[in-house]
Design a protein around this motif. Structure first.
Motif, PDB file in Angstrom:
ATOM      1  N   VAL A   9       0.868  -1.188   0.000  1.00  0.00           N
ATOM      2  CA  VAL A   9       0.000   0.000   0.000  1.00  0.00           C
ATOM      3  C   VAL A   9       0.901   1.232   0.000  1.00  0.00           C
ATOM      4  CG1 VAL A   9      -1.870   1.221   1.162  1.00  0.00           C
ATOM      5  CG2 VAL A   9      -1.722  -1.289   1.299  1.00  0.00           C
ATOM      6  N   GLY A  10       0.920   1.928  -1.133  1.00  0.00           N
ATOM      7  CA  GLY A  10       1.827   3.062  -1.321  1.00  0.00           C
ATOM      8  C   GLY A  10       2.957   2.625  -2.238  1.00  0.00           C
ATOM      9  N   GLY A  12       5.463   4.170  -3.973  1.00  0.00           N
ATOM     10  CA  GLY A  12       6.433   5.230  -4.269  1.00  0.00           C
ATOM     11  C   GLY A  12       7.857   4.735  -4.232  1.00  0.00           C
ATOM     12  N   ASP A  35      -2.298   1.949  -4.587  1.00  0.00           N
ATOM     13  CA  ASP A  35      -1.882   3.352  -4.418  1.00  0.00           C
ATOM     14  C   ASP A  35      -3.123   4.200  -4.686  1.00  0.00           C
ATOM     15  OD1 ASP A  35       1.123   4.913  -4.545  1.00  0.00           O
ATOM     16  OD2 ASP A  35      -0.654   6.099  -5.120  1.00  0.00           O
ATOM     17  N   ASP A  37      -3.331   6.786  -6.096  1.00  0.00           N
ATOM     18  CA  ASP A  37      -3.244   7.206  -7.501  1.00  0.00           C
ATOM     19  C   ASP A  37      -3.238   5.928  -8.357  1.00  0.00           C
ATOM     20  OD1 ASP A  37      -2.442   7.941 -10.044  1.00  0.00           O
ATOM     21  OD2 ASP A  37      -1.110   9.534  -9.318  1.00  0.00           O
ATOM     22  N   VAL A  40      -0.426   5.136 -10.741  1.00  0.00           N
ATOM     23  CA  VAL A  40       0.810   4.698 -10.068  1.00  0.00           C
ATOM     24  C   VAL A  40       0.706   3.216  -9.710  1.00  0.00           C
ATOM     25  CG1 VAL A  40       2.201   4.996  -7.973  1.00  0.00           C
ATOM     26  CG2 VAL A  40       1.380   7.006  -9.214  1.00  0.00           C
ATOM     27  N   SER A  72       3.480   1.690   3.068  1.00  0.00           N
ATOM     28  CA  SER A  72       4.593   2.528   2.595  1.00  0.00           C
ATOM     29  C   SER A  72       4.034   3.816   1.989  1.00  0.00           C
ATOM     30  CB  SER A  72       5.468   1.765   1.597  1.00  0.00           C
ATOM     31  OG  SER A  72       4.691   1.109   0.620  1.00  0.00           O
ATOM     32  N   ASP A  74       2.993   8.077   3.110  1.00  0.00           N
ATOM     33  CA  ASP A  74       3.638   9.141   3.876  1.00  0.00           C
ATOM     34  C   ASP A  74       3.467   8.920   5.379  1.00  0.00           C
ATOM     35  OD1 ASP A  74       0.993  10.812   4.628  1.00  0.00           O
ATOM     36  OD2 ASP A  74       0.866  10.073   2.580  1.00  0.00           O
ATOM     37  N   GLU A  95       6.507   0.876   7.128  1.00  0.00           N
ATOM     38  CA  GLU A  95       7.796   1.539   6.895  1.00  0.00           C
ATOM     39  C   GLU A  95       8.137   2.443   8.083  1.00  0.00           C
ATOM     40  OE1 GLU A  95      10.543   1.924   5.382  1.00  0.00           O
ATOM     41  OE2 GLU A  95      10.345   0.417   3.838  1.00  0.00           O
ATOM     42  N   GLN A 124      15.817  -1.604   8.219  1.00  0.00           N
ATOM     43  CA  GLN A 124      16.608  -2.572   7.463  1.00  0.00           C
ATOM     44  C   GLN A 124      18.074  -2.591   7.835  1.00  0.00           C
ATOM     45  OE1 GLN A 124      15.430   0.278   6.087  1.00  0.00           O
ATOM     46  NE2 GLN A 124      16.633   0.982   4.362  1.00  0.00           N
ATOM     47  N   TYR A 165       3.604  16.553  -1.671  1.00  0.00           N
ATOM     48  CA  TYR A 165       2.530  16.891  -0.724  1.00  0.00           C
ATOM     49  C   TYR A 165       2.897  16.668   0.729  1.00  0.00           C
ATOM     50  CZ  TYR A 165       1.482  11.880  -0.250  1.00  0.00           C
ATOM     51  OH  TYR A 165       1.555  10.540   0.031  1.00  0.00           O
ATOM     52  N   HIS A 184      17.562   6.025  10.398  1.00  0.00           N
ATOM     53  CA  HIS A 184      18.322   4.767  10.264  1.00  0.00           C
ATOM     54  C   HIS A 184      19.519   4.715  11.208  1.00  0.00           C
ATOM     55  CE1 HIS A 184      15.938   3.647   6.772  1.00  0.00           C
ATOM     56  NE2 HIS A 184      16.049   4.897   6.370  1.00  0.00           N
ATOM     57  N   TYR A 296      19.470   2.649   0.353  1.00  0.00           N
ATOM     58  CA  TYR A 296      18.434   1.919   1.090  1.00  0.00           C
ATOM     59  C   TYR A 296      18.967   0.533   1.481  1.00  0.00           C
ATOM     60  CZ  TYR A 296      15.021   5.295  -0.910  1.00  0.00           C
ATOM     61  OH  TYR A 296      14.331   6.419  -1.298  1.00  0.00           O
ATOM     62  N   HIS A 300      16.048  -4.900   3.653  1.00  0.00           N
ATOM     63  CA  HIS A 300      14.614  -5.220   3.582  1.00  0.00           C
ATOM     64  C   HIS A 300      14.408  -6.720   3.357  1.00  0.00           C
ATOM     65  CE1 HIS A 300      13.877  -0.869   3.072  1.00  0.00           C
ATOM     66  NE2 HIS A 300      12.612  -1.125   3.327  1.00  0.00           N
TER      67      HIS A 300
HETATM   68  N1  NAD Z   1      13.476   2.219   4.678  1.00  0.00           N
HETATM   69  C1  NAD Z   1      13.980   3.126   3.842  1.00  0.00           C
HETATM   70  O1  NAD Z   1      15.171   3.139   3.533  1.00  0.00           O
HETATM   71  C2  NAD Z   1      13.057   4.135   3.240  1.00  0.00           C
HETATM   72  C3  NAD Z   1      13.432   4.882   2.110  1.00  0.00           C
HETATM   73  C4  NAD Z   1      12.515   5.767   1.561  1.00  0.00           C
HETATM   74  C5  NAD Z   1      11.271   5.936   2.143  1.00  0.00           C
HETATM   75  N2  NAD Z   1      10.967   5.219   3.268  1.00  0.00           N
HETATM   76  C6  NAD Z   1       9.684   5.388   3.947  1.00  0.00           C
HETATM   77  O2  NAD Z   1       8.654   4.821   3.141  1.00  0.00           O
HETATM   78  C7  NAD Z   1       7.461   5.570   3.297  1.00  0.00           C
HETATM   79  C8  NAD Z   1       7.037   6.083   1.930  1.00  0.00           C
HETATM   80  O3  NAD Z   1       8.064   6.935   1.442  1.00  0.00           O
HETATM   81  P1  NAD Z   1       8.282   7.135  -0.127  1.00  0.00           P
HETATM   82  O4  NAD Z   1       9.524   7.953  -0.245  1.00  0.00           O
HETATM   83  O5  NAD Z   1       8.179   5.814  -0.819  1.00  0.00           O
HETATM   84  O6  NAD Z   1       7.007   8.032  -0.430  1.00  0.00           O
HETATM   85  P2  NAD Z   1       6.437   8.470  -1.858  1.00  0.00           P
HETATM   86  O7  NAD Z   1       5.847   9.808  -1.673  1.00  0.00           O
HETATM   87  O8  NAD Z   1       7.477   8.258  -2.920  1.00  0.00           O
HETATM   88  O9  NAD Z   1       5.286   7.386  -2.099  1.00  0.00           O
HETATM   89  C9  NAD Z   1       4.131   7.331  -1.294  1.00  0.00           C
HETATM   90  C10 NAD Z   1       3.018   6.764  -2.141  1.00  0.00           C
HETATM   91  O10 NAD Z   1       1.899   6.494  -1.287  1.00  0.00           O
HETATM   92  C11 NAD Z   1       0.717   6.844  -2.014  1.00  0.00           C
HETATM   93  N3  NAD Z   1      -0.360   7.063  -1.042  1.00  0.00           N
HETATM   94  C12 NAD Z   1      -0.523   8.117  -0.208  1.00  0.00           C
HETATM   95  N4  NAD Z   1      -1.591   7.924   0.577  1.00  0.00           N
HETATM   96  C13 NAD Z   1      -2.115   6.721   0.248  1.00  0.00           C
HETATM   97  C14 NAD Z   1      -3.200   5.971   0.731  1.00  0.00           C
HETATM   98  N5  NAD Z   1      -3.969   6.421   1.730  1.00  0.00           N
HETATM   99  N6  NAD Z   1      -3.454   4.762   0.167  1.00  0.00           N
HETATM  100  C15 NAD Z   1      -2.693   4.294  -0.861  1.00  0.00           C
HETATM  101  N7  NAD Z   1      -1.618   4.980  -1.351  1.00  0.00           N
HETATM  102  C16 NAD Z   1      -1.331   6.172  -0.794  1.00  0.00           C
HETATM  103  C17 NAD Z   1       1.095   8.074  -2.806  1.00  0.00           C
HETATM  104  O11 NAD Z   1       0.227   8.255  -3.905  1.00  0.00           O
HETATM  105  C18 NAD Z   1       2.539   7.706  -3.219  1.00  0.00           C
HETATM  106  O12 NAD Z   1       2.562   7.061  -4.489  1.00  0.00           O
HETATM  107  C19 NAD Z   1       7.790   6.684   4.289  1.00  0.00           C
HETATM  108  O13 NAD Z   1       7.458   6.253   5.566  1.00  0.00           O
HETATM  109  C20 NAD Z   1       9.295   6.831   4.164  1.00  0.00           C
HETATM  110  O14 NAD Z   1       9.934   7.359   5.318  1.00  0.00           O
HETATM  111  C21 NAD Z   1      11.807   4.317   3.797  1.00  0.00           C
END
Ligand code: NAD
Length: 342
Positions: A9-10, A12, A35, A37, A40, A72, A74, A95, A124, A165, A184, A296, A300
């Motif tokens: 879920v998410g 990105g 997602d 979107d 996406v 995953s 915001d 996440e 991770q 956003y 991290h 990253y 994971h």
């Molecule tokens: N572990 C790591 O190394 C690492 C690296 C990057 C990001 N993250 C974490 O992962 C999470 C996401 O970060 P990202 O950079 O991938 O974000 P991102 O903004 O690139 O992606 C988030 C996605 O979630 C979608 N979204 C938002 N609300 C939603 C909902 N209610 N239902 C379904 N989809 C929804 C958005 O449309 C978007 O495509 C954050 O918690 C971030 O801190 C972790």
């Protein structure tokens, strides 16, 4: 029979690491890309060979065969999405950071415990070979009594990163340099040192204040077991996209490591036994191409394998939800000390 049927879920930046981690496991079906979107979700499903996609979380959670979800999205929505999944009877891998509000994280932990469902927060780098080795050396007493620890992290992000956003916003990200990039190295500091308390902290938006409501630079002073003194510093200014150094000193030895890709042991001093362990570790460190953004890492895969094992037979997960909760409690205390919490 497939024992784990999973949804992401998410879709990105971090989602490829989840697609990789679940995708390489036997007896695991990665069935849904979700997602809000839909374009996406559709593109992500096509890229990673995931059979179903949706913009509607309820449609995904209604799948009776679905066992589990990755959250995953915001930071601000972690708690709400995790809660919906748990209430639908699904195991949850969320996440980092667990949530932006400590009270929300506590409620989600309580819900998982009441429901008997697996809940884990991604960390991770706890699985990096150099981190697990140093943790075991500390456990065996090879560093003696820990007295000092220090972390310095640089993780430059350009202004465009803060134009979406949620990044850089107080509500959406809940902080910036520490709770996002610094999470991290801070979590690894907690893992290596044990229980820490905050003595003082300072933060500011020194270079990126025009595009963010949170801190781009932060430093904290902490105390640990036996009076250990730890210093933690993170900045997302400068020019370096990712560089970490974690130093741990004890009465019998000291190490300097990083959680870059691959995590390295830069320095080790101490007994002949400790130096021999360090030599063995250095000879075993391998470079595996990471599935997503290089820093990253590859951890994971290990955490996702533990998450699936926990679903199947209750095997404990090292990066547990209570550890994720303890880390954000301490991050919250640092923000409070720095004057960033109301
Ligand atoms: N572990 C790591 O190394 C690492 C690296 C990057 C990001 N993250 C974490 O992962 C999470 C996401 O970060 P990202 O950079 O991938 O974000 P991102 O903004 O690139 O992606 C988030 C996605 O979630 C979608 N979204 C938002 N609300 C939603 C909902 N209610 N239902 C379904 N989809 C929804 C958005 O449309 C978007 O495509 C954050 O918690 C971030 O801190 C972790």
């Amino acid at each position: 029979m497939t024992s784990v049927v999973h949804a992401i879920v998410g879709c990105g930046r971090i989602a490829p690491n989840h697609a990789d981690g679940f995708g390489i496991l036997p007896d695991v079906e990665l069935r849904w890309a979700c997602d809000r979107d839909e374009t996406v979700a559709k593109a992500f499903a096509a890229k990673y060979g995931i059979p179903r996609f949706s913009a509607d979380l309820d449609e995904v959670l209604a799948d009776p065969e679905l066992t589990s979800v990755t959250v995953s999205v915001d930071h601000a929505q972690h708690a709400a999405v995790a809660e919906r999944a748990l209430r639908a009877g699904k195991h949850v891998l969320v996440e980092k950071p667990f949530t932006t509000r400590v009270s929300d994280a506590r409620a989600v932990v309580a819900l998982a415990q009441q429901s008997g469902l697996v809940l884990s927060v991604i960390s991770q780098h706890r699985y990096d070979a150099v981190v697990t080795a140093v943790r075991s050396w500390i456990d065996e007493g090879l560093l003696g009594t820990l007295t000092q620890a220090s972390v310095v992290q640089e993780s430059y992000r350009d202004r465009a990163y803060y134009s979406d956003y949620w990044h850089g916003t107080r509500e959406g990200e809940g902080g910036s340099a520490l709770i996002n990039q610094g999470y991290h190295s801070f979590d690894v500091l907690r893992l290596l040192c044990g229980d820490l308390t905050v003595t003082s902290a300072a933060s500011g938006a020194l270079a990126l204040g025009d595009v963010m409501e949170n801190e781009d630079t932060l430093a904290a002073l902490l105390r640990g077991p036996n009076g250990l003194i730890a210093t933690y510093a993170i900045t997302v200014t400068g020019t370096v996209e990712w560089r970490t150094r974690i130093g741990i000193t004890g009465t019998d030895g000291s190490v300097v490591i990083d959680i870059d890709q691959p995590g390295l042991l830069h320095f080790c001093a101490g007994s002949a036994e400790l130096l021999a362990r360090a030599e063995t570790l250095r000879s075993q460190l391998t470079v595996e191409p990471p599935p997503g953004t290089s820093y990253y890492g590859i951890g994971h895969r290990k955490q996702i394998a533990e998450f699936c094992a926990a679903i199947v037979d209750g095997t404990p997960i090292r990066a547990s939800a209570t550890e994720g909760l303890a880390t954000i409690e301490l991050i919250d205390a640092i923000y409070t000390a720095a004057g960033q919490r109301p």
